[in-house]
Design a protein around this motif. Structure first.
Motif, short mmCIF file in Angstrom:
data_model
loop_
_atom_site.label_atom_id
_atom_site.label_comp_id
_atom_site.label_asym_id
_atom_site.label_seq_id
_atom_site.Cartn_x
_atom_site.Cartn_y
_atom_site.Cartn_z
N THR A 7 -46.23 32.40 30.61
CA THR A 7 -46.41 31.03 30.20
C THR A 7 -47.78 30.67 30.60
O THR A 7 -48.22 29.45 30.35
CB THR A 7 -45.57 30.21 31.38
N ASP A 8 -48.80 31.65 31.03
CA ASP A 8 -50.17 31.39 31.13
C ASP A 8 -50.84 31.80 30.09
O ASP A 8 -50.48 33.11 29.78
CB ASP A 8 -50.76 31.41 32.63
N LEU A 64 -36.28 31.00 35.73
CA LEU A 64 -37.84 31.06 35.49
C LEU A 64 -38.11 30.44 34.53
O LEU A 64 -37.54 30.18 33.44
CB LEU A 64 -38.37 32.71 35.27
N GLU A 65 -39.25 29.64 34.55
CA GLU A 65 -40.07 28.69 33.59
C GLU A 65 -40.20 29.83 32.34
O GLU A 65 -40.59 30.95 32.55
CB GLU A 65 -41.16 28.05 33.76
N ILE A 66 -39.89 29.29 30.98
CA ILE A 66 -40.33 29.95 30.06
C ILE A 66 -41.22 29.03 28.85
O ILE A 66 -41.16 27.82 29.24
CB ILE A 66 -38.96 30.47 29.21
N GLN A 67 -41.68 29.55 27.96
CA GLN A 67 -42.41 28.84 26.99
C GLN A 67 -41.63 28.94 25.68
O GLN A 67 -41.22 29.89 25.31
CB GLN A 67 -43.69 29.66 26.72
N GLN A 68 -41.25 27.76 25.36
CA GLN A 68 -40.38 27.73 23.98
C GLN A 68 -41.31 27.87 22.97
O GLN A 68 -42.54 27.43 22.93
CB GLN A 68 -39.69 26.27 23.90
N TYR A 69 -40.81 28.33 21.68
CA TYR A 69 -41.75 28.17 20.46
C TYR A 69 -41.13 27.83 19.39
O TYR A 69 -39.87 27.68 19.44
CB TYR A 69 -41.97 29.93 20.21
N LYS A 98 -34.98 25.45 28.98
CA LYS A 98 -36.58 25.52 29.50
C LYS A 98 -36.74 26.33 30.57
O LYS A 98 -37.73 26.73 30.65
CB LYS A 98 -36.84 24.23 30.03
N LYS A 99 -35.52 27.27 31.02
CA LYS A 99 -35.62 28.13 31.89
C LYS A 99 -34.62 29.43 31.20
O LYS A 99 -33.77 29.20 30.77
CB LYS A 99 -35.00 27.83 33.35
#
Ligand SMILES: C[S@@+](CC[C@H](N)C(=O)[O-])C[C@H]1O[C@@H](n2cnc3c(N)ncnc32)[C@H](O)[C@@H]1O
Length: 203
Positions: A119-120, A157-162, A152-153
């Motif tokens: 996510t970063d 854990l937080e994830i990045q959607q695409y 969203k998780k």
């Protein structure tokens, strides 16, 4: 909890049927793979494979140069046990993908639901650069992440959607997009997670 600790704990404490991402047969991944008609000596890697059954399918198809990478040693041990005597035919790698030093160049790179945990920006860039350098010219990349209609998780854990555009823009420097599909994955708990899968070819 650190990333590695998180995943070691998941694979030490949960069965296949207790994790949302489990698929008895990785249908969409196999459909993408079959599009490319790769020879049996192709170098293939499943990144963040966990204990996915994709390796079983590839072994069954007679592929000889398979690499399975995961940050969790527990995941790799589970996968090795399941595969049984054919496990000795596979190159098993325990590594964080952003620290991975590829031992060969790959003709096919697959990642279902590992890339989206980055996510970063720095880690995303590292992943993209490792994939750019590790995939042969004309080699293929297939990435599956949660879509913008997905959760969203993942695993807490937080994830990045695409979406098609945002995923493609990460890879467009060195890859041409081939095609994208969305898939409703039915979890073992009978909920639905919408995935986006895109395939790319290395320029
Ligand atoms: C949601 S699971 C998906 C597993 C598998 N790809 C599948 O489709 O069944 C995410 C996997 O990515 C692995 N993972 C997470 N972060 C990682 C990283 N930085 N490097 C390598 N593997 C990672 C986890 O250990 C886990 O096996």
């Amino acid at each position: 909890m650190k990333t590695k600790e998180h995943w070691e704990n998941v694979f030490a404490t949960k069965t296949e049927a207790e994790v949302s991402w489990f698929q008895p047969y990785p249908k969409t991944s196999v459909e993408f793979f079959e599009l490319f008609n790769l020879p049996s000596n192709a170098n293939i890697i499943d990144v963040g494979a966990g204990d996915s059954h994709l390796v079983d399918v590839l072994l069954e198809k007679g592929y000889k140069n398979i690499y399975v990478l995961d940050i969790s040693a527990n995941a790799i041990e589970k996968a090795k046990k399941r595969v049984g005597e054919k496990a000795s035919l596979v190159n098993w790698i325990v590594s964080d993908i952003v620290d991975f030093v590829p031992p060969v160049k790959f003709d096919f790179w697959h990642d279902r639901a590992a890339f989206h945990f980055l996510t970063d920006t720095e880690k995303v860039n590292k992943y993209v650069s490792i994939a750019e350098n590790a995939i042969n010219t004309n080699g293929y990349l297939v990435l599956g992440t949660f879509s913008e209609n997905g959760p969203k998780k993942c695993s807490g854990l937080e994830i990045q959607q695409y979406n098609e555009t945002s995923m493609s823009s990460q890879f467009e420097r060195m890859f041409n997009r081939i095609k994208c599909v969305t898939e409703d994955h039915q979890t073992p708990f009978n909920t639905i997670q919408n995935f986006l899968f895109c395939s790319f070819q290395r320029k």
